[in-house]
Every structure is written in C-alpha cells, then in structure tokens.
Enzyme design. Structure first.
Site, short mmCIF file in Angstrom:
data_model
loop_
_atom_site.label_atom_id
_atom_site.label_comp_id
_atom_site.label_asym_id
_atom_site.label_seq_id
_atom_site.Cartn_x
_atom_site.Cartn_y
_atom_site.Cartn_z
N LYS A 146 -7.36 4.40 9.26
CA LYS A 146 -6.61 3.51 10.16
C LYS A 146 -5.19 4.02 10.27
O LYS A 146 -4.59 4.42 9.27
CB LYS A 146 -6.63 2.07 9.62
CG LYS A 146 -5.79 1.10 10.46
CD LYS A 146 -6.13 -0.35 10.19
CE LYS A 146 -5.42 -0.96 9.00
NZ LYS A 146 -3.93 -0.92 9.08
N ASP A 165 -6.15 3.22 4.98
CA ASP A 165 -4.93 3.37 5.78
C ASP A 165 -4.29 4.73 5.57
O ASP A 165 -4.09 5.16 4.42
CB ASP A 165 -3.90 2.32 5.33
CG ASP A 165 -3.92 1.07 6.19
OD1 ASP A 165 -4.50 1.10 7.29
OD2 ASP A 165 -3.33 0.05 5.75
N GLU A 224 -1.32 3.22 12.41
CA GLU A 224 -0.55 2.23 13.17
C GLU A 224 0.16 2.90 14.34
O GLU A 224 0.63 4.04 14.22
CB GLU A 224 0.50 1.58 12.27
CG GLU A 224 -0.08 0.82 11.11
CD GLU A 224 0.99 0.12 10.26
OE1 GLU A 224 2.19 0.13 10.64
OE2 GLU A 224 0.62 -0.42 9.21
N ASP A 257 -2.50 -0.29 3.18
CA ASP A 257 -1.27 0.09 2.49
C ASP A 257 -0.46 -1.15 2.12
O ASP A 257 0.59 -1.05 1.48
CB ASP A 257 -0.45 1.12 3.29
CG ASP A 257 -0.05 0.62 4.67
OD1 ASP A 257 -0.40 -0.52 5.02
OD2 ASP A 257 0.62 1.38 5.40
N SER A 258 -0.99 -2.34 2.44
CA SER A 258 -0.43 -3.59 1.90
C SER A 258 -0.45 -3.55 0.38
O SER A 258 0.25 -4.33 -0.27
CB SER A 258 -1.22 -4.79 2.41
OG SER A 258 -2.61 -4.60 2.18
N GLU A 291 -2.64 -7.34 15.03
CA GLU A 291 -1.95 -8.17 14.04
C GLU A 291 -0.83 -8.97 14.69
O GLU A 291 0.02 -8.42 15.40
CB GLU A 291 -1.38 -7.26 12.93
CG GLU A 291 -0.64 -8.05 11.86
CD GLU A 291 -0.43 -7.28 10.56
OE1 GLU A 291 -0.86 -6.13 10.46
OE2 GLU A 291 0.18 -7.87 9.64
O1 KIV Z 1 -2.41 -2.85 5.04
C1 KIV Z 1 -3.14 -3.80 5.33
O2 KIV Z 1 -3.62 -4.55 4.48
C2 KIV Z 1 -3.43 -4.01 6.73
C3 KIV Z 1 -4.06 -5.32 7.10
C4 KIV Z 1 -3.06 -6.41 7.01
C5 KIV Z 1 -4.70 -5.28 8.44
O3 KIV Z 1 -3.16 -3.19 7.54
#
Ligand code: KIV
Length: 274
Positions: free
Chosen positions: A121, A92, A123, A53-54, A190
């Site tokens: 994924k 994510d 968090e 989600d970056s 992280e």
């Molecule tokens: O969203 C993302 O790109 C991430 C990575 C930085 C691990 O979670």
C-alpha cells in the site's frame, strides 16, 4: 453470498477478493502488527490483514507514521505472516521508501513481499500513478490510499477531513480514477465525506475501495486494531465503534467486527457525521 467459515476457508487471494466484491460481499480488513493478533484475526474471518505504518504510533509510541522505516515494516510483516494462515496480507510502504520514484518503490516493495506480503500500500494522489503502473506490471499488487494520508500529516496541517468542498472532492475523484487506471486493485479512502467515497466507488466499479471514516459506500472497511479493541488511550476516532462492549474477549470483538462489516451495520452513519 458470504465467505466460508474461517476454519475451512482457503487462502484469500486477489481473485477471491474480486469475486467477493463483484458479488457485493463487503471486505473486512484490520491492521495487525504481530503473530498472535494476526492468528486471532485470521481465525475470526478477517479477509485482509494490513501491516499499517500506524504501528509507528500504536506500537512504537511515535507522534506520527513518518519515522517508521522499511526495515521495521519488513520485521512486522514477517511477524504477521508467521501467525496468519489464510488472510490476504498487505504491507504499507513507509514514508520515504517510494517517493523518489518507481525504481525505489520496486526495491522497497520487493523487501516487503520477500517478508511475506501479498500486496503493498502506498499513499498519495496522481503523482503515484506512474509508480502504481510500474509495480503492477511487475507483479506487485497495489493498494492506493487517498483522503487523509497520514505520512503527509505535516503538509496537510493535521489529521483533517479531506474533500469537503467541491474542488477537494473533484480532486479526490480524479486521483482515484487515475490510480485505478494505473492498475491499483484496492484503495483505502480515509476520512472523507461518505458521498465522496461512494462517488469514487461508483466512478470505478472494479476498484475495491476500503473505507476508514469514509461512510458505508465503500467495498469494505478497515480499522486500526487497537481502536477496534478499545485499547487506544487519548482521543479515539469518532467512527471507531466499541466492539468489545458486549462480549468478553478479543476473539468475540473480532467476530463482531467481521459480522458488522459483512452485514453493513458498520460503520454507523450517525457516528461518521460529515
Ligand atoms: O497505517 C495504517 O494503519 C493505515 C490504516 C489506517 C488504513 O494506513
């Protein structure tokens, strides 16, 4: 033992990733948001593509990952899947798509897996353990994410290193073990001291820990692809090495990244420095 040449490699499965981990082969993960980059990264031998989600920050120009929606994540997952041939694909779960509880998390995971993701994924610490258990029991492989969790940036007071003091380190270790016991197969660690990340790995030998700003003691590494290609403007993370310095192409930088993760020369402990 090292992976076969990318052109002939079979699809990377969870089973294959576990074999690599057991054999001590490092796992190379990179973010990807579109078909062209996914194809290049897959051809360069990247083991896992993460639709992070970056993308909210590096693709959409948002100030954080918080505004990213589930529909946007599903869209980028479909794009990546079209370009990928053999890498393991992780997507994510974005902010507010799983925090309400396990049923909401299952619905959101279904949207990402039906878009082509192999794993989701999410968090967060121990509070996510029940959800991780629920998803894994229902056939959804889960990657957890501890340490700096960008969706909580406002609660954390910025992009800060986590687990620096004894209590913080103990909490991270406790949460990691709870999540591993709940069924998380993989875990992104992280921005934390290398000693803490290495302890998490030692506490949970079967867990595939993937570090970003967490030192060398993890089972693998991940970077945001724009940082790896030095396309990011403004402040780059200090651990992001310049993989474009010696070669002339994105393909070359990708191959150097994979090689440096595999031979353990990335990350540089000196650049990490906390
Ligand atoms: O969203 C993302 O790109 C991430 C990575 C930085 C691990 O979670």
């Amino acid at each position: 033992m090292s992976s076969p040449a990318p052109a002939e490699r079979k699809p990377v499965t969870l089973h294959r990733l576990r074999q690599m981990h057991e054999a001590g082969e490092k796992i190379a993960m990179l973010t990807a948001y579109d078909a062209t980059f996914a194809r290049l990264a897959d051809e360069a031998g990247v083991d896992c593509l993460l639709i992070g989600d970056s993308l909210g920050m590096v693709v959409q120009g948002q100030p954080s990952t918080v505004p990213v929606t589930l529909d946007e994540m599903a869209y980028h997952t479909r794009c990546v899947v079209r370009g990928n041939r053999s890498a393991w694909v992780i997507a994510d779960l974005p902010f507010a798509s799983y925090q309400e509880g396990r049923e909401q998390a299952m619905r959101s995971s279904a949207a990402l897996m039906q878009a082509g993701a192999h794993m989701v994924k999410l968090e967060g610490g121990g509070w996510t353990a029940e959800t991780v258990h629920f998803l894994t029991e229902r056939g959804v492989p889960v990657c957890a994410h501890l340490g700096l969790t960008p969706q909580s940036v406002h609660a954390l007071g910025g992009y800060r290193i986590q687990g620096r003091d004894e209590a913080g380190a103990a909490m991270l270790r406790r949460h990691a073990t709870e999540l591993a016991q709940a069924g998380a197969a993989m875990m992104v660690l992280e921005l934390m001291p290398s000693s803490v990340a290495a302890q998490v790995q030692a506490d949970n030998p079967g867990l595939m820990t993937i570090g970003i700003g967490a030192g060398k003691g993890t089972a693998g590494q991940v970077l945001v692809c724009y940082d790896m290609l030095r396309l990011t403007r403004g402040r780059l993370p200090r651990f992001a090495r310049d993989f474009t310095a010696e070669g002339g192409s994105a393909e070359d930088a990708l191959r150097r990244y994979v090689a440096a993760v595999k031979d353990g020369s990335f990350p540089d402990e000196a650049l990490h420095g906390y």
